[in-house]
Design a protein around this motif. Structure first.
Motif, PDB file in Angstrom:
ATOM      1  N   LEU A   1       1.907   6.444  -6.994  1.00  0.00           N
ATOM      2  CA  LEU A   1       0.864   7.299  -7.592  1.00  0.00           C
ATOM      3  C   LEU A   1       1.174   8.770  -7.348  1.00  0.00           C
TER       4      LEU A   1
ATOM      5  N   ALA B   1       2.584   1.753  -3.251  1.00  0.00           N
ATOM      6  CA  ALA B   1       1.614   2.137  -4.281  1.00  0.00           C
ATOM      7  C   ALA B   1       1.264   3.613  -4.143  1.00  0.00           C
ATOM      8  N   ALA B   2       1.092   4.051  -2.912  1.00  0.00           N
ATOM      9  CA  ALA B   2       0.770   5.465  -2.688  1.00  0.00           C
ATOM     10  C   ALA B   2       1.887   6.350  -3.202  1.00  0.00           C
TER      11      ALA B   2
ATOM     12  N   TYR C   1      -4.312  -0.404  -2.662  1.00  0.00           N
ATOM     13  CA  TYR C   1      -3.752  -1.539  -3.413  1.00  0.00           C
ATOM     14  C   TYR C   1      -3.294  -2.621  -2.437  1.00  0.00           C
ATOM     15  N   GLY C   2      -3.436  -3.818  -2.868  1.00  0.00           N
ATOM     16  CA  GLY C   2      -3.068  -4.939  -1.996  1.00  0.00           C
ATOM     17  C   GLY C   2      -3.963  -4.888  -0.770  1.00  0.00           C
TER      18      GLY C   2
ATOM     19  N   GLY D   1       0.805  -1.218   0.000  1.00  0.00           N
ATOM     20  CA  GLY D   1       0.000   0.000   0.000  1.00  0.00           C
ATOM     21  C   GLY D   1       0.835   1.264   0.000  1.00  0.00           C
TER      22      GLY D   1
ATOM     23  N   ALA E   1      -5.745   6.265  -2.937  1.00  0.00           N
ATOM     24  CA  ALA E   1      -5.913   5.125  -3.845  1.00  0.00           C
ATOM     25  C   ALA E   1      -4.743   4.165  -3.693  1.00  0.00           C
ATOM     26  N   GLY E   2      -3.554   4.740  -3.517  1.00  0.00           N
ATOM     27  CA  GLY E   2      -2.382   3.890  -3.371  1.00  0.00           C
ATOM     28  C   GLY E   2      -2.518   2.935  -2.209  1.00  0.00           C
ATOM     29  N   PHE E   3      -2.990   3.458  -1.107  1.00  0.00           N
ATOM     30  CA  PHE E   3      -3.111   2.611   0.083  1.00  0.00           C
ATOM     31  C   PHE E   3      -4.127   1.494  -0.121  1.00  0.00           C
TER      32      PHE E   3
ATOM     33  N   GLU F   1       2.201  -7.560  -7.097  1.00  0.00           N
ATOM     34  CA  GLU F   1       0.856  -6.984  -6.998  1.00  0.00           C
ATOM     35  C   GLU F   1       0.760  -5.636  -7.696  1.00  0.00           C
TER      36      GLU F   1
ATOM     37  N   ALA G   1      -4.320  10.244  -4.917  1.00  0.00           N
ATOM     38  CA  ALA G   1      -3.247   9.299  -5.257  1.00  0.00           C
ATOM     39  C   ALA G   1      -2.816   8.514  -4.021  1.00  0.00           C
ATOM     40  N   VAL G   2      -2.606   9.232  -2.933  1.00  0.00           N
ATOM     41  CA  VAL G   2      -2.158   8.550  -1.715  1.00  0.00           C
ATOM     42  C   VAL G   2      -3.262   7.604  -1.227  1.00  0.00           C
TER      43      VAL G   2
ATOM     44  N   SER H   1      -2.473  -4.552   2.352  1.00  0.00           N
ATOM     45  CA  SER H   1      -1.462  -4.370   3.387  1.00  0.00           C
ATOM     46  C   SER H   1      -2.015  -3.468   4.478  1.00  0.00           C
ATOM     47  N   PRO H   2      -1.524  -3.657   5.710  1.00  0.00           N
ATOM     48  CA  PRO H   2      -1.975  -2.800   6.792  1.00  0.00           C
ATOM     49  C   PRO H   2      -1.437  -1.381   6.606  1.00  0.00           C
ATOM     50  N   LEU H   3      -2.143  -0.432   7.187  1.00  0.00           N
ATOM     51  CA  LEU H   3      -1.726   0.963   7.059  1.00  0.00           C
ATOM     52  C   LEU H   3      -0.384   1.179   7.762  1.00  0.00           C
TER      53      LEU H   3
END
Ligand code: NA
Ligand code: NA
Lengths: 505, 166, 930, 112, 89, 103
Positions: free
Chosen positions: A211, A207-208, C579-580, A204, C575-577, A270, C572-573, C582-584
């Motif tokens: 982007l 990915a952030a 993906y997958g 995550g 939406a990015g989070f 991923e 963007a940030v 994964s935990p924050l």
């Protein structure tokens, strides 16, 4: 041996020499300035065989190997970008000299070369933070060049351009920082490697950051919704600068291809290619907005700025389609659109100067000197920029559309791209007939001092459009191979990370 | 003499600079002494244009004595001021007064003004345009004349002896 | 085939010198092309196909390939022969005011493009030439630039045909995709595969869009009449044999690949039928000669299209036959119209009449050609029309029994408008106030018409000996199959088609007799219906929409730009989070918090908030910004970054000084002008941004990482010769960054220098409260101290510089300290005084700084190492002891010099502004003083 | 401590954003400065937080990550150059527009 | 013992910092604010030195020196701004 | 003993520093506020710097003289900054009082 750094050093040294030559008179400065660009072109072409043979060429600055030191990576794509840039620069500089634009403020030639220093550095570097530095160099130089000369509009556009780019730089640092904070490295190849083994718990954040980086590059590339700076900046600045700016948006595209294409490649688990749909959709919207912008423009340079935006969005779309074929088309189209956009800005300056008080306003104006010849040039440039046959833009677009067919959103892409092409040509036909046909014959004709020396740079930049069609076979072979290489990120990563250590003392 | 002036425009300054260099580097090693001396010669030469007028510090002993007095006064001043600050505001008698100057050397005036600011209950606020008096603000002024006298004898006199025109 | 393109360039060149030469040039080029074509014509006649192919863009299957088969040959001949005639004709038509060279080069350009279409072996290449015809026809139609109707007609033609062309391009792309090849030879044999392909429907729709627009089929027919504003030779060429026939050609060309399906039949025949009727009907009511001919053309194109729609081999024969015939009689009729226009100055049939007596020769020609158009026996039009009628009778498509009726009706109208053309112009009534006195045109203007009319006659009487062989190979070329059986005899006996011709003929005469009443009704009911209206409405609506969207989105407002960018970044940030899964946050342990840090942090936050809240009072916010800057450096110190702290401190002060310099000129207060909406939007964006950054920071800091940073710690001393690792990174490991960084500084200096050159600003003579400034410009006590301070600070600067490689410090910080030392001099003593005493120019300092920095890199290059490779060694001098010399120090010296040069240059440049400004107090701004 | 620092970065960023969205050049300059502070601390923090572990080689066992510091140094310098440029540009704009509105045209407030 | 004294001292300095910030925000005049900023700089030096003592590290010295220098320069510039508006003329 | 001396020095320094800051909050007008920082804070800072100097001398055996330099610097600059601030305040004050002549 040093071929990968020469394209960076030559403009830097040129800038410094020109700074030294401050008191040597304008004529000598001009000679030096042009000579240095020609040297740059020659050096870039000389590097080409080496790249073709040994792709990519990796150069460890300071002898510190990747991922620790900064490495330069000269591959087909980067050397191509440098060649385009230097050819464009020659045209722009040539025009700046014949039109005396360089006289209208201090340090024009110095800033011009330092801008090239930033551009070439951005194309060659293999390090994300170093890319940031080169971005700043090319931006700051472009800020100054943008403001070169006078004009209220120029100041306003400049202010907007500067501030929005500073915001972009801030975002860049946030993104780089995040990537470093998770992956612990800055080298693009190393980042790609680290992402390929990224634990899924970190997906995550990366990915952030990715982007966010896309926002930054999108801002440079004038992607929707970040393109608002472009029409003002391009249309308000002096012609040679606007011409040189034709490469500025391409830097953003290049960065997306280079950075995102490498680190979020098929190997990225991923996150493999996860950015591509964003680019595609943004590109489509940008194209729509650009077309509308061109249609609604009330001023020639503004219209051309939007048309440049349209060509940029076409590139974004093809990057977003994300296939070798599309990339090949994109590269071909990039060469075309950069040089043509540059030349078109120069031509528009001739038109604006020719029309006296009316300048670029799209309204009735008296007849002006040489209007048939200028009109013919306009027609040629118009069909080039609207990507109509028989000039190179059409074939670039054709390659992109060809590649789009296999994409799930093929219908959308084809519709938008073709409709936009149609509307561009309709708009340009309207503009052309407004400027060259619908003249106010009752008024006294305008005799602007446009001498014949204004035209060679415009023709110089144009000549690539037919040449690229005639030599489409070898050129597309090159772009095809380049595209394949771009997608073969493993070769890139191996070349960068396995550089021998013998250079260290 | 002239040559020396050229090499060392401000000898006292140069000596001070060597000393400062050593303070900065936290060492008295030979290497740094040499380096310090080199810098102490070069920097004043480079900056001599910025300090065109000559400084003739005549009586180093007087100056040392003066420094001692000031150091002591600073300490005392602080205790007094602390009491005033922490005490009720009604104890304050703030006022301005003009301090006529006899000293003319600019460095002397500056030093006097600094001293006034650092010592009991007074801050020098402004120098008149003709440099004939200082405007001084006092925190607790009962008798301005008395303070003026004290300043003149305690600080201005020794300073005038040190900074005489060359 | 490339000859015309070459010719266009030559003609354009020649035309500069000689008008007539350009006509000759064009003629010779065309004649030469005909000769070449004839030389190759044996191939199709032998039943073979000549193909030449070169690689062009192999990756997309685009070859540069030509194909000469019967169909291509026929069209090529039509294009070239009629082209040659038009060239001859135009030589006398184009007036001396107009540029002949331009005309002929456009014409040749167009001719080449047309040839390209008909001779293409690759369909992508065909699309290329297709669009080229649109473009070159734009030039031809708008040839008379001063006429608005010419410009509008050209634009409309371009829009419609160009747009259709682009649709067709998409269709062609899909077609090649479906067929697996873009080569015609492959496509023509892959008909079944294509027809059963999933993309067949879009393919046929898109390609027909191209065809229908080009061939002016309903509902895209309306551009054609407006294109009549072109010079008549252009109309004669474009609308008889070439441009409009391109669409028809494509139908014939792709017939084997696409035809025969229900989609094809419905679409093609419906469009053809409607166009046929509509064209024929409307033609009758046009008062403009060329308008009549234009609609007649539309009608005939509809006829041909309808024939292709029938999708039978025999219909194709009829279609191709009619193509030939229409080309001949229509070209001649356009030329006649041109002659009339040329001689009388008008084409309005209401003003014309009785021209027979003035130009009998022309009238005769016109009568024969018009008869051919009407389908009078013994002329070529009759033959193909007969075949057409015959086809309609056995039509098994949807229209079925309607088609013969419609066909006959259309035929009747064709007869009627043909009669009108002749009767109205040459016989009926008198000339009405014409601008010119008509007489026969020059001989060479008539010769092309003569030839065409002879052709009409020859084909009409002796089809078997004239047209048959060509028709046969053309049909074979189109069908890509053996020729069906058909007869070109004049007389088939009393058949149903003959009856239909008969009905049409007399029906036509009847209709013409009723014309007065019909005209009146037409004027009243139908003439107002103009396809241009919806076209313009749509186009204007599009432009309005463009205006609306552009001005709505691009307000040229910086705030909007920033708001969009920030909102997108937030997205963007976010939406990015997502993906997958994964935990924050990770689970890395945090440092424990202490209350001092909390306290300092809260002071910091207070200062920041104060900066924001008090930003309207500018100086106040600047002062609180100073607090923030100070605490930033305290944070750096606290978390083990002394170099950063030092840099931050120095930069902070210089920044404050810079802002103060600017603030002198700027208003002292920010006016209140944000609306509530703005404030709320901005608050949302800021708080959103803050939260985003907060999450991002913690998301990273709560995770473990491995870093390349350890490499620098391990190698700084051994590889870089310094113990201050941060500095070693800056001047060695990543010296290339630093080189860039000082270049940025230099550019900033130069840019600011260039920007502020000659800038004049109003220098306020009073402060915010309206009081005069203090008269004491250079407070003496400050001056005295400044003198002391300069050597002291330079000493500190040297100290910081020298220790940088091993302890916190370095060239950059040292440079800033030195600059600030100089700036204090400026503050205390002013520009003039200080400037005189500084022994170097800032400009040179920058140059030499950069040169030194680069030189250290270049030196390593000359001895075979990469740029900026460092070297260091330890020297042992008596007295001084051991010390280190590193090339990196030289690099750092470069940094130092650039920093000093730039900082002083910028500050002085800003400070100097007042020198310009005090002189020119007068002008300036309403807002300026505030 | 990390939370505190994150909070600081967040406040700096929020304040910076709010100020760069103002309509006059001066607050925009301040906002850019605050944003630069924020991002510099952020970038710096990416090397994680360490107390008393400066990357000055002596005999310590542990050091902080020096790379982010080097990056921040570069960023500070570049930020300084940019700030200087914007300040000069704001003066130029003021001289050209006759006011310091960021878009060159002050808007009349409607609601008051 | 020393550690305790240092903690107390740091506490006192932090209180002092708060007081400075109060004056900085409350004003009322510009000189008050400049004075507050100047004092804040000096208090920061003290805080830094105390922190150095606390950690036994000498790395804080240059920062302290620089704060002193920069604090002074800043104060001079701001004061001159109040006096003349044009600080470099 | 050494620790106690240091502790006292540190506390005294902190005290004076704090007093200076209390002064700028508590005292009624700018000119009175000016006295605190100029004197007390400067002295407080000096005391702590000297404490530091002693501490590092004793703990490492090497001279630590940096602090002296800072102290020296503070002592020469504090009165000058005070002077300039006062001068500007005086300048502003005169204007507020309608340009009446000095005290
Ligand atoms: Na008539
Ligand atoms: Na000034």
């Amino acid at each position: 041996m040093h071929s990968a750094i020469l394209p960076i050093l030559i403009p830097l040294i040129a800038g410094i020499l020109l700074l030294l030559a401050k008191h040597f008179g304008l004529k000598n400065q001009r000679i030096l300035s042009v000579a240095m660009i020609i040297i740059l072109i020659v050096i870039s072409f000389l590097a080409l065989p080496q790249v073709l043979q040994n792709n990519p060429v990796v150069y460890a600055v300071g002898g510190w190997q990747a991922p620790f030191g900064i490495v330069l990576v000269m591959d087909r794509l980067s050397i191509l970008m440098i060649i385009i840039t230097s050819l464009l620069a020659l045209g722009a500089l040539w025009y700046a000299i014949v039109s005396d634009t360089d006289k209208r403020g201090a340090h024009f030639h110095v800033l011009f070369h330092l801008q090239l220093y930033g551009l070439n550095g951005a194309f060659l570097t293999g390090d994300l933070f170093n890319l940031f530095v080169f971005f700043e160099i090319l931006l700051l130089a472009s800020y100054s060049l943008l403001l070169h000369g006078e004009g209220n509009g120029r100041t306003k556009a400049g202010l907007h351009y500067v501030v929005i780019n500073l915001v972009g730089s801030t975002l860049f640092l946030f993104a780089v920082g995040t990537l470093y904070g998770i992956l612990g490295t800055l080298n693009i190849a190393d980042l790609a490697y680290k992402i390929s083994i990224l634990p899924s718990s970190d997906v995550g954040v990366v990915a952030a950051a990715g982007l966010l980086l896309l926002v930054v590059f999108g801002l440079k590339a004038a992607m929707f919704p970040f393109y608002l700076w472009l029409p003002g900046a391009y249309s308000k600045t002096s012609a040679p600068v606007a011409a040189l700016f034709a490469i500025m948006t391409k830097v953003g595209i290049y960065a997306i291809i280079r950075v995102h294409g490498t680190i979020f490649s098929d190997n990225a688990g991923e996150l493999a290619n996860y950015y591509a749909p964003w680019v595609l959709n943004a590109g489509l919207i940008t194209l729509i907005m650009a077309t509308f912008g061109a249609m609604s423009a009330k001023e020639l340079k503004n219209q051309i700025a939007y048309l440049v935006l349209a060509s940029v969005s076409t590139l974004l779309i093809s990057v977003g389609i994300h296939s070798v074929a599309a990339m090949s088309g994109a590269i071909y189209y990039m060469i075309h659109s950069t040089l043509i956009a540059g030349g078109f800005f120069l031509l528009s300056d001739i038109i604006v100067r020719s029309r006296g008080q009316i300048r670029g306003k799209l309204i009735k104006a008296p007849l002006f000197n040489n209007s048939v010849f200028i009109g013919s040039l306009f027609f040629l440039y118009a069909i080039a920029i609207a990507s109509m046959p028989p000039l190179s833009g059409f074939f670039g677009k054709l390659m992109i559309l060809f590649a789009a067919i296999d994409h799930p959103h093929a219908g959308m892409v084809l519709t938008v791209v073709l409709l936009s092409g149609l509307l561009s040509i309709v708009t340009l036909a309207k503009t052309g007939s407004q400027i060259f046909y619908d003249t106010d014959n009752s008024a006294e004709p305008i005799h602007a001092k446009i001498t014949n020396k204004y035209f060679p740079p415009v023709l110089f930049l144009f000549i690539f459009a037919p040449l690229m069609v005639i030599f489409a076979n070898p050129i597309t072979e090159f772009t095809q191979n380049t595209a394949e290489m771009i997608f073969n990120t493993n070769a890139y990563i191996e070349a960068v990370l396995n550089i021998s250590t013998e250079t260290r003392q | 003499m002239k040559k020396i002036k050229k090499i060392l425009p401000h000898p006292v300054l140069s000596i001070a600079l060597v000393f400062i260099w050593l303070l900065l580097n936290n060492t008295f090693s030979a290497g740094h002494c040499v380096l310090g001396i080199i810098l102490a010669v070069l920097i004043p030469r480079f900056t001599s244009d910025f300090w065109p007028e000559e400084v003739c510090a005549k009586q180093p002993l007087t100056f040392l004595k003066f420094s001692g007095i000031v150091a002591y006064d600073i300490l005392m001043a602080n205790i007094a001021v602390s009491r005033l600050i922490l005490g009720p505001n009604k104890n304050l008698k703030p006022a301005f007064f003009n301090l006529p100057l006899d000293i003319e050397h600019p460095l002397g005036i500056s030093l006097l003004a600094s001293t006034i600011s650092l010592t009991p209950g007074t801050v020098s606020c402004d120098l008149s345009e003709d440099k004939t008096y200082l405007i001084v603000h006092g925190l607790s002024i009962n008798n301005a004349d008395q303070i003026i006298d004290e300043i003149k004898t305690r600080y201005e006199k020794p300073l005038m002896e040190v900074f005489k025109p060359c | 085939m490339l000859l015309p393109f070459l010719g266009a360039a030559i003609v354009a060149g020649v035309a500069q010198k000689n008008r007539i030469a350009s006509a000759w040039g064009a003629g010779i080029v065309t004649a030469l092309s005909i000769a070449i074509l004839t030389n190759l014509a044996y191939v199709p006649f032998e039943g073979k196909t000549l193909i030449h192919s070169w690689n062009w863009i192999p990756s997309i299957g685009l070859t540069f390939a030509f194909r000469l088969d019967g169909l291509g040959l026929l069209f090529a001949y039509l294009i070239l022969i009629i082209g040659l005639l038009v060239i001859v004709y135009a030589r006398y038509y184009i007036s001396s005011r107009d540029s002949m060279g331009r005309f002929y080069s456009y014409l040749l350009l167009f001719m080449g493009s047309m040839l390209g279409i008909v001779l293409s072996e690759n369909i992508l290449q065909l699309a290329v030439f297709w669009e080229l015809t649109s473009l070159s026809s734009f030039l031809l139609i708008s040839y008379w630039q001063h006429k608005p109707e010419g410009r509008d007609g050209a634009k409309m033609a371009l829009t419609i045909t160009g747009g259709g062309g682009l649709a067709m391009l998409a269709g062609i792309l899909l077609l090649g995709h479906a067929a697996g090849s873009y080569t015609l030879s492959d496509i023509l044999t892959a008909g079944d595969a294509i027809r059963s392909h999933a993309l067949y429907t879009p393919i046929i729709l898109l390609i027909l869009l191209g065809v229908f627009t080009k061939s002016a089929q309903f509902p895209f027919h309306f551009w054609l009449p407006h294109a009549m504003a072109a010079p008549t030779p252009v109309s004669a060429y474009l609308h008889s044999a070439t441009m409009v026939k391109a669409g028809i050609f494509l139908l014939a060309r792709l017939y084997p690949a696409l035809s025969g399906t229900e989609e094809w039949i419905v679409l093609v025949s419906t469009a053809g039928m409607i166009t046929l009727l509509l064209g024929a009907f409307t033609a009758l009511f046009k008062h403009d000669l060329k308008g009549l001919l234009a609609y007649s053309t539309i009608s005939h194109l509809g006829l041909i299209t309808l024939l292709f729609g029938f999708s039978t081999p025999l219909a194709t024969v009829a279609a191709i036959f009619h193509i030939i015939n229409h080309a001949t009689f229509k070209a001649s009729l356009f030329m006649v119209a041109g002659i009339i226009d040329h001689e009388t100055g008008t084409r309005d049939m209401r003003r014309l009449g009785g021209l027979w007596s003035f130009m009998p020769h022309t009238a005769t020609l016109a009568m024969i050609a018009a008869s051919a158009m009407a389908g009078v026996p013994l002329l070529n039009g009759f033959l193909s029309k007969e075949m057409f009628f015959e086809r309609t009778l056995i039509d098994e498509t949807l229209l079925n029994f309607l088609s013969p009726i419609f066909a006959t009706l259309a035929g009747a109208f064709a007869v009627a408008y043909s009669i009108r053309f002749i009767h109205n112009v040459f016989f009926n009534g008198q000339l009405k106030n014409l601008p010119k006195n008509p007489h026969e045109p020059p001989r060479f203007m008539k010769i092309p018409v003569d030839l065409l009319v002879v052709a009409c006659f020859a084909v009409g009487t002796l089809p078997v000996f004239t047209v048959a062989p060509v028709l046969a190979i053309a049909v074979t070329g189109s069908l890509q199959a053996p020729l069906p059986e058909y007869s070109l005899a004049l007389w088939h006996g009393f058949t149903l088609p003959l009856l239909m011709s008969f009905i049409a003929f007399f029906g036509g005469i009847f209709i013409y007799r009723q014309r007065k009443e019909l005209f009146a009704r037409y004027e009243k009911n139908i003439s107002r219906i103009d396809a241009r209206v919806p076209y313009n409405t749509i186009l204007n609506a599009l432009f309005d929409l463009a205006d609306f969207i552009t001005s709505g989105f691009n307000k040229e407002s910086l705030q909007t730009m920033i708001a969009w960018t920030l909102a997108a970044s937030f997205l963007a940030v976010f939406a990015g989070f997502s993906y997958g899964d994964s935990p924050l946050f990770g689970n890395r342990a945090f440092l424990s918090m202490d209350w001092i840090s909390i306290a300092v942090a809260s002071i910091f936050i207070i200062a920041i908030i104060a900066t924001v809240l008090m930003h309207k009072s500018r100086l106040v916010s600047l002062i609180s910004l100073g607090v923030a800057g100070l605490i930033v450096s305290l944070i750096f110190i606290k978390f083990s970054a002394p170099d950063l702290a030092l840099t931050q401190l120095s930069v902070e002060v210089v920044t404050v000084i810079l802002i103060l310099l600017a603030l002198y000129y700027l208003p002292q207060h920010t006016p209140k002008e944000s609306s509530k909406f703005r404030i709320i939007r901005d608050l949302i964006l800021s708080i959103g941004g803050g939260i985003g950054v907060f999450v991002l920071t913690l998301a990273v800091l709560s995770r473990e990482y491995t870093t390349i940073g350890t490499y620098f710690l391990e190698n700084a001393l051994t590889g870089g010769g310094g113990t201050n690792v941060v500095n070693v990174i800056l001047v060695d490991f990543r010296g290339f960054d630093t080189l860039g960084e000082i270049t940025v500084l230099a550019i900033a200096g130069l840019g600011i220098f260039a920007m502020l050159q000659g800038l004049k600003l109003y220098a306020p003579s009073k402060d915010i409260h309206g009081f005069a400034w203090s008269a004491d410009i250079y407070p003496s006590i400050l001056q005295t101290l400044a003198r002391l301070l300069l050597p002291l600070m330079l000493m500190v600067s040297v100290y910081i510089f020298l220790r940088g490689h091993n302890l916190p410090g370095g060239g950059f910080i040292a440079g800033l300290i030195a600059s600030i030392a100089l700036v204090v001099q400026y503050l205390a003593n002013g520009i003039a005084w200080t400037r005189k005493r500084i022994p170097f120019s800032t400009h040179n300092l920058i140059v030499y700084g950069l040169l030194i920095a680069i030189a250290t890199g270049l030196v390593s290059m000359t001895i075979g190492y990469p740029f900026l490779t460092s070297a260091f060694t330890h020297l042992n001098w008596p007295l001084i002891g051991e010390f280190e010399i590193a090339s990196a120090i030289a690099f750092d010296l470069g940094v130092f010099l650039v920093v000093v040069g730039t900082t002083v240059m910028i500050l002085v440049q800003l400070g100097k502004l007042s020198l310009n400004s005090h002189k020119t107090h007068k002008k300036k701004s309403k807002e300026g003083q505030n | 401590m990390e939370i505190l620092l994150a909070l600081i970065i967040a406040v700096l960023t929020a304040a910076g954003i709010f100020l760069i969205l103002r309509a006059r050049t001066y607050p925009v300059v301040l906002g850019l400065t605050l944003l630069a502070y924020g991002v510099n601390i952020f970038l710096f923090a990416m090397g994680r937080l360490h107390i008393d572990k400066a990357a000055i080689l002596n005999n310590n066992a542990e050091y902080t990550d020096p790379l982010p510091q080097a990056l921040v140094l570069t960023a500070i310098v570049i930020g300084f150059a940019m700030t200087a440029f914007v300040i000069a540009l704001s003066l130029k704009a003021y001289s050209k527009f006759g006011n310091d509105h960021i878009n060159g045209t002050p808007v009349k407030r409607k609601d008051k | 013992m020393l550690e305790f004294a240092l903690s107390v001292a740091i506490g006192m300095i932090v209180v002092a910092l708060f007081l400075n910030v109060y004056r900085l925000i409350a004003g009322p005049g510009m000189p008050d604010r400049i004075l507050a900023l100047d004092t804040l700089y000096i208090n920061s030096i003290v805080l830094l030195i105390l922190f150095g003592l606390y950690l036994g590290s000498t790395l804080y010295f240059e920062a302290a020196l620089l704060i002193a220098v920069m604090g002074f320069v800043g104060t001079v510039a701001l004061s001159k701004y109040l006096l003349r508006g044009d600080i470099i003329e | 003993m050494f620790e106690i001396t240091l502790a006292i020095l540190v506390l005294v320094g902190a005290f004076f520093t704090l007093v200076g800051s209390i002064g700028i909050v508590k005292l009624p007008d700018f000119f009175t506020r000016l006295h605190g920082p100029t004197k007390a804070t400067t002295l407080g800072a000096g005391a702590i710097l000297i404490a530091s100097s002693i501490f590092f001398f004793v703990s490492s055996g090497e001279l630590s003289l940096h602090e002296i330099l800072i102290t020296f610097f503070l002592f020469i600059t504090a009165p000058i900054s005070a002077h300039l601030m006062a001068k500007s305040a005086l300048h502003l004050k005169q204007k507020e009082n309608g340009n009446e002549t000095t005290p």
